[in-house]
Design a protein around this motif. Structure first.
Motif, PDB file in Angstrom:
ATOM      1  N   LYS A   1       0.786  -1.254   0.102  1.00  0.00           N
ATOM      2  CA  LYS A   1       0.003  -0.081   0.020  1.00  0.00           C
ATOM      3  C   LYS A   1       0.719   1.455   0.134  1.00  0.00           C
ATOM      4  O   LYS A   1       2.099   1.236   0.289  1.00  0.00           O
ATOM      5  CB  LYS A   1      -1.015  -0.069   1.302  1.00  0.00           C
TER       6      LYS A   1
ATOM      7  N   VAL B   1      -3.386  -6.471  -2.922  1.00  0.00           N
ATOM      8  CA  VAL B   1      -2.759  -4.983  -2.089  1.00  0.00           C
ATOM      9  C   VAL B   1      -2.267  -5.573  -0.869  1.00  0.00           C
ATOM     10  O   VAL B   1      -3.158  -6.226  -0.042  1.00  0.00           O
ATOM     11  CB  VAL B   1      -3.532  -4.084  -2.211  1.00  0.00           C
TER      12      VAL B   1
ATOM     13  N   GLN C   1      -2.429  -5.163   2.425  1.00  0.00           N
ATOM     14  CA  GLN C   1      -2.922  -4.350   3.691  1.00  0.00           C
ATOM     15  C   GLN C   1      -2.923  -5.412   4.861  1.00  0.00           C
ATOM     16  O   GLN C   1      -3.932  -5.669   5.253  1.00  0.00           O
ATOM     17  CB  GLN C   1      -4.436  -3.745   3.706  1.00  0.00           C
TER      18      GLN C   1
ATOM     19  N   SER D   1      -3.459   5.013   4.830  1.00  0.00           N
ATOM     20  CA  SER D   1      -3.917   3.767   3.972  1.00  0.00           C
ATOM     21  C   SER D   1      -4.374   2.738   4.798  1.00  0.00           C
ATOM     22  O   SER D   1      -5.257   2.129   4.464  1.00  0.00           O
ATOM     23  CB  SER D   1      -2.879   3.361   2.985  1.00  0.00           C
TER      24      SER D   1
ATOM     25  N   ASP E   1      -8.571   1.850   5.200  1.00  0.00           N
ATOM     26  CA  ASP E   1      -8.757   0.559   4.754  1.00  0.00           C
ATOM     27  C   ASP E   1      -9.699   0.025   5.961  1.00  0.00           C
ATOM     28  O   ASP E   1     -10.744  -0.685   5.683  1.00  0.00           O
ATOM     29  CB  ASP E   1      -7.560  -0.047   4.208  1.00  0.00           C
TER      30      ASP E   1
ATOM     31  N   ALA F   1      -8.894  -1.368  -2.624  1.00  0.00           N
ATOM     32  CA  ALA F   1      -7.680  -0.251  -2.655  1.00  0.00           C
ATOM     33  C   ALA F   1      -8.144   0.995  -3.193  1.00  0.00           C
ATOM     34  O   ALA F   1      -7.841   2.147  -2.607  1.00  0.00           O
ATOM     35  CB  ALA F   1      -6.441  -0.858  -3.025  1.00  0.00           C
TER      36      ALA F   1
END
Length: 366
Positions: free
Chosen positions: A109, A134, A136, A195, A199, A344
């Motif tokens: 990310k 992604v 995360q 981020s 999220d 994302a």
């Protein structure tokens, strides 16, 4: 789908890691190496010291000076997955090149600088029939896993407000691209720690409909935001108050979640990052991600947890290795992508709205 013919479950999938800085060396390489389904086959770095560190930590790994060396060697025949852990400004270009070479991709990310770029990558991956995931990792933090369990059990009643803080006390800037004010670097805490907190809020409470933000550069010598606050209103009415800061002299609770019947308060960070930085590694079948009882969060109503209010809630173990286990299952066709590019992109919608809100002093509707 992988870049080679289907492989047996006993044969590890071969991973090429682009970048061997903090993200590559501390997070991705150890977690890839800890997976029984993956093997770290190649690392790219142009730094000789980091190249030596990679070879020492992962004997037998091939080190290339650039991602282009991987493509030139026919990476689609040699690798089953590329992980992009290079600086933020390179994410889109490297992920695009890997997908065009026919290789599934994991990107750290933030996936991109804009939601439009993220959706463009998603469209490319879908057109090629390739995985694009992604990283995360904070979805596998112990506090987040514990909170999700409490919400699944309806232990708080209808949630009204979610407070999430990722705060640090770093009064002196470290320098480097993460603290650069150059727009192309995609630096600053909004896109870094932001981020994660955005999220998590979207995973817990669903789509956002409006965003208000305050973003400041507090430290002398800093050039990118180091103290940022977001107020996010979700479609279901929950309000998320999200804080990311490097200038917090007294740290607040990591989570404070307020429901109609009870609240949950949790202090302290998940222990996995600290363990990885210290050189500890997850090993299948051994204890990992467990924190001491004194750090457990508390669930209750009517009194502060700092004065004994509420009941301790045992923290579930943190589980960063679960991310790459899920990626491997998705590549083999036995599981789902753990974090999609579309998810994302939704988080980037919020980050872009926050940036605009802070700049213009307005609330931005999504």
């Amino acid at each position: 789908m992988t870049g080679t013919d289907p492989r047996t479950p006993r044969t590890p999938l071969r991973v090429g890691l682009v970048g061997y800085g903090l993200a590559g060396s501390v997070f991705h390489a150890p977690l890839i190496a800890a997976s029984e389904d993956l093997v770290l086959a190649a690392v790219t770095t142009g730094n000789p010291e980091r190249a030596a560190e990679a070879r020492a930590a992962h004997p037998g790994v091939r080190v290339a000076g650039s991602p282009e060396e991987l493509w030139e060697r026919g990476a689609a025949d040699e690798l089953d997955l590329v992980v992009v852990a290079s600086p933020n400004k390179t994410h889109v270009a490297v992920a695009t090149a890997a997908l065009e070479a026919g290789i599934p991709v994991v990107v750290d990310k933030p996936l991109a600088g804009t939601a439009a770029e993220a959706r463009g990558l998603a469209a490319l991956a879908e057109a090629r029939g390739l995985l694009l995931s992604v990283f995360q990792n904070r979805r596998w933090d112990n506090d987040f896993l514990t909170l999700r369990r409490l919400l699944d059990e309806d232990a708080l009643g209808e949630v009204q407000r979610f407070e999430s803080r990722f705060e640090r006390w770093r009064p002196q800037p470290k320098g480097g691209w993460r603290e650069s004010g150059a727009p192309e670097e995609i630096g600053g805490l909004l896109y870094d720690l932001g981020s994660h907190v955005v999220d998590q809020a979207l995973v817990l409470f669903g789509p956002a409909v409006s965003v208000y933000a305050e973003s400041d550069v507090r430290r002398p010598g800093a050039a990118a935001d180091d103290d940022t606050f977001l107020a996010v209103t979700h479609a279901n009415g929950v309000r998320s108050h999200l804080y990311v800061s490097a200038t917090t002299a007294q740290l607040g609770p990591r989570f404070r979640v307020l429901g109609q019947r009870a609240g949950f308060v949790k202090y302290g960070l998940d222990p996995q990052e600290a363990a990885l930085r210290e050189g500890l590694r997850p090993v299948p079948g051994t204890v990992w991600g467990v924190e001491p009882e004194e750090l457990w969060g508390r669930l209750g109503s009517g009194e502060s947890p700092l004065t004994g209010g509420g009941t301790p809630v045992p923290s579930l173990p943190g589980a960063y290795p679960a991310y790459y286990a899920a990626v491997a299952a998705a590549l083999r066709g036995t599981g789902e992508n753990p974090v999609t590019a579309h998810e994302a992109a939704a988080a980037l919608d919020v980050l872009e709205a926050a940036k605009r809100s802070a700049h213009e002093g307005i609330t931005v509707a999504l």
